[in-house]
Design a protein around this motif. Sequence first.
Motif, mmCIF file in Angstrom:
data_model
loop_
_atom_site.group_PDB
_atom_site.id
_atom_site.type_symbol
_atom_site.label_atom_id
_atom_site.label_comp_id
_atom_site.label_asym_id
_atom_site.label_seq_id
_atom_site.Cartn_x
_atom_site.Cartn_y
_atom_site.Cartn_z
ATOM 1 N N LEU A 108 4.924 -0.401 -16.854
ATOM 2 C CA LEU A 108 3.919 -0.799 -17.849
ATOM 3 C C LEU A 108 4.334 -0.379 -19.258
ATOM 4 C CD1 LEU A 108 0.473 -0.067 -16.204
ATOM 5 C CD2 LEU A 108 1.334 -2.253 -17.011
ATOM 6 N N VAL A 109 4.795 0.860 -19.384
ATOM 7 C CA VAL A 109 5.199 1.359 -20.699
ATOM 8 C C VAL A 109 6.404 0.569 -21.210
ATOM 9 C CG1 VAL A 109 6.104 3.350 -21.943
ATOM 10 C CG2 VAL A 109 4.220 3.651 -20.345
ATOM 11 N N CYS A 110 7.381 0.313 -20.337
ATOM 12 C CA CYS A 110 8.569 -0.452 -20.744
ATOM 13 C C CYS A 110 8.202 -1.864 -21.180
ATOM 14 C CB CYS A 110 9.580 -0.530 -19.600
ATOM 15 S SG CYS A 110 10.528 0.972 -19.364
ATOM 16 N N CYS A 111 7.281 -2.488 -20.488
ATOM 17 C CA CYS A 111 6.924 -3.885 -20.766
ATOM 18 C C CYS A 111 5.909 -4.035 -21.890
ATOM 19 C CB CYS A 111 6.389 -4.538 -19.492
ATOM 20 S SG CYS A 111 7.642 -4.725 -18.212
ATOM 21 N N GLY A 112 5.337 -2.930 -22.360
ATOM 22 C CA GLY A 112 4.322 -2.996 -23.402
ATOM 23 C C GLY A 112 4.796 -3.674 -24.674
ATOM 24 N N GLY A 113 6.007 -3.362 -25.129
ATOM 25 C CA GLY A 113 6.513 -3.944 -26.374
ATOM 26 C C GLY A 113 6.692 -5.450 -26.291
ATOM 27 N N VAL A 114 7.290 -5.899 -25.195
ATOM 28 C CA VAL A 114 7.496 -7.340 -24.990
ATOM 29 C C VAL A 114 6.143 -8.042 -24.914
ATOM 30 C CG1 VAL A 114 8.365 -9.056 -23.356
ATOM 31 C CG2 VAL A 114 9.737 -7.037 -23.879
ATOM 32 N N ALA A 115 5.203 -7.434 -24.197
ATOM 33 C CA ALA A 115 3.868 -8.026 -24.069
ATOM 34 C C ALA A 115 3.183 -8.108 -25.428
ATOM 35 C CB ALA A 115 3.025 -7.198 -23.096
ATOM 36 N N GLY A 116 3.312 -7.058 -26.213
ATOM 37 C CA GLY A 116 2.689 -7.046 -27.532
ATOM 38 C C GLY A 116 3.237 -8.129 -28.446
ATOM 39 N N GLY A 126 12.473 -8.373 -29.521
ATOM 40 C CA GLY A 126 12.909 -7.047 -29.113
ATOM 41 C C GLY A 126 12.748 -6.918 -27.607
ATOM 42 N N GLY A 127 13.021 -5.778 -27.105
ATOM 43 C CA GLY A 127 12.743 -5.533 -25.697
ATOM 44 C C GLY A 127 13.934 -5.504 -24.782
ATOM 45 N N GLN A 128 15.113 -5.889 -25.250
ATOM 46 C CA GLN A 128 16.286 -5.876 -24.378
ATOM 47 C C GLN A 128 16.540 -4.471 -23.845
ATOM 48 O OE1 GLN A 128 18.009 -8.540 -23.358
ATOM 49 N NE2 GLN A 128 19.331 -7.291 -22.089
ATOM 50 N N ALA A 129 16.503 -3.472 -24.729
ATOM 51 C CA ALA A 129 16.739 -2.090 -24.295
ATOM 52 C C ALA A 129 15.638 -1.630 -23.344
ATOM 53 C CB ALA A 129 16.830 -1.166 -25.500
ATOM 54 N N ASP A 130 14.404 -2.076 -23.575
ATOM 55 C CA ASP A 130 13.287 -1.703 -22.695
ATOM 56 C C ASP A 130 13.496 -2.254 -21.287
ATOM 57 O OD1 ASP A 130 12.070 -0.629 -24.983
ATOM 58 O OD2 ASP A 130 11.037 -2.509 -25.403
ATOM 59 N N GLU A 135 15.305 -1.767 -15.630
ATOM 60 C CA GLU A 135 16.283 -2.149 -14.597
ATOM 61 C C GLU A 135 17.027 -0.916 -14.074
ATOM 62 O OE1 GLU A 135 18.123 -4.795 -12.040
ATOM 63 O OE2 GLU A 135 16.546 -5.277 -13.457
ATOM 64 N N LYS A 136 17.407 -0.033 -14.989
ATOM 65 C CA LYS A 136 18.107 1.200 -14.598
ATOM 66 C C LYS A 136 17.207 2.085 -13.729
ATOM 67 C CE LYS A 136 20.619 5.127 -16.481
ATOM 68 N NZ LYS A 136 21.062 5.824 -17.705
ATOM 69 N N ALA A 137 15.926 2.179 -14.102
ATOM 70 C CA ALA A 137 14.984 2.973 -13.304
ATOM 71 C C ALA A 137 14.835 2.372 -11.906
ATOM 72 C CB ALA A 137 13.626 3.048 -13.996
ATOM 73 N N MET A 138 14.776 1.043 -11.819
ATOM 74 C CA MET A 138 14.662 0.401 -10.500
ATOM 75 C C MET A 138 15.942 0.607 -9.691
ATOM 76 S SD MET A 138 12.406 -3.061 -11.054
ATOM 77 C CE MET A 138 12.970 -3.653 -12.626
ATOM 78 N N ASP A 139 17.104 0.614 -10.358
ATOM 79 C CA ASP A 139 18.374 0.864 -9.674
ATOM 80 C C ASP A 139 18.436 2.282 -9.117
ATOM 81 O OD1 ASP A 139 19.325 -1.674 -10.275
ATOM 82 O OD2 ASP A 139 20.544 -0.996 -11.982
ATOM 83 N N LEU A 154 7.557 -7.055 -10.189
ATOM 84 C CA LEU A 154 7.134 -5.816 -10.841
ATOM 85 C C LEU A 154 7.204 -5.973 -12.358
ATOM 86 C CD1 LEU A 154 6.264 -2.846 -10.711
ATOM 87 C CD2 LEU A 154 8.687 -2.235 -10.518
ATOM 88 N N THR A 155 8.264 -6.574 -12.854
ATOM 89 C CA THR A 155 8.416 -6.789 -14.293
ATOM 90 C C THR A 155 7.353 -7.757 -14.800
ATOM 91 O OG1 THR A 155 10.792 -6.406 -14.083
ATOM 92 C CG2 THR A 155 10.030 -7.453 -16.115
#
Length: 191
Positions: A108-116, A126-130, A135-139, A154-155
């Motif tokens: 949720l926190v990672c996707c907040g910026g893209v959603a906003g 923006g949002g590529q780094a997020d 993705e890294k956390a899921m890996d 999930l994303t």
Amino acid sequence: LSLAAAGVSSFGPFGAVAALALLAASLFAIWAGAYAPDLLLPLAKDENWNERLIAHEAAHFLVGYLMGVPVLRYSTSAGAAPEVEFDASIGPLAGYLDSRQALDAFCLVCCGGVAGEGLLWEGSRGGQADLEALEKAMDNWRGPELEEEERFELTRWGVFYAASMLRLHGASWKALRKAMASGKDVCGCIE
């Protein structure tokens, strides 16, 4: 490819240097677009760039704050790395590599910026780094392996739910954007 065929010979050594410079710039742009898209963002600035950046970071900030994640600091400077730093050692993000509930909160926190950005404009710049951090956390998640479809869902859920939170708390998000634009510290943003 012959340099003469490209019309370089008529310009002598200057033409060859110009052609090589254009080739190098093109190769760099292709590389950066594939592996480091954030390097190209300053070139894509528009009249709303700073407003977009602040809205993006304010969305992360508010989504995390509403979930009870402690906000340590934020930056909306285009010269530095724009970001919101949360304390992931306590609260809902604690143990996000071990707990599905905490991984969901991280999403949720990672996707907040893209959603906003998506709520205010037709898409997100923006949002590529997020998304790479997610993705890294899921890996690295230590629970059952997440299949590709589950990662996608999930994303998608994270973007949808974060957007719902931002819509529900639209007045707070607007006030937070204003506070961040004026450079208030974290405490000033929370008031």
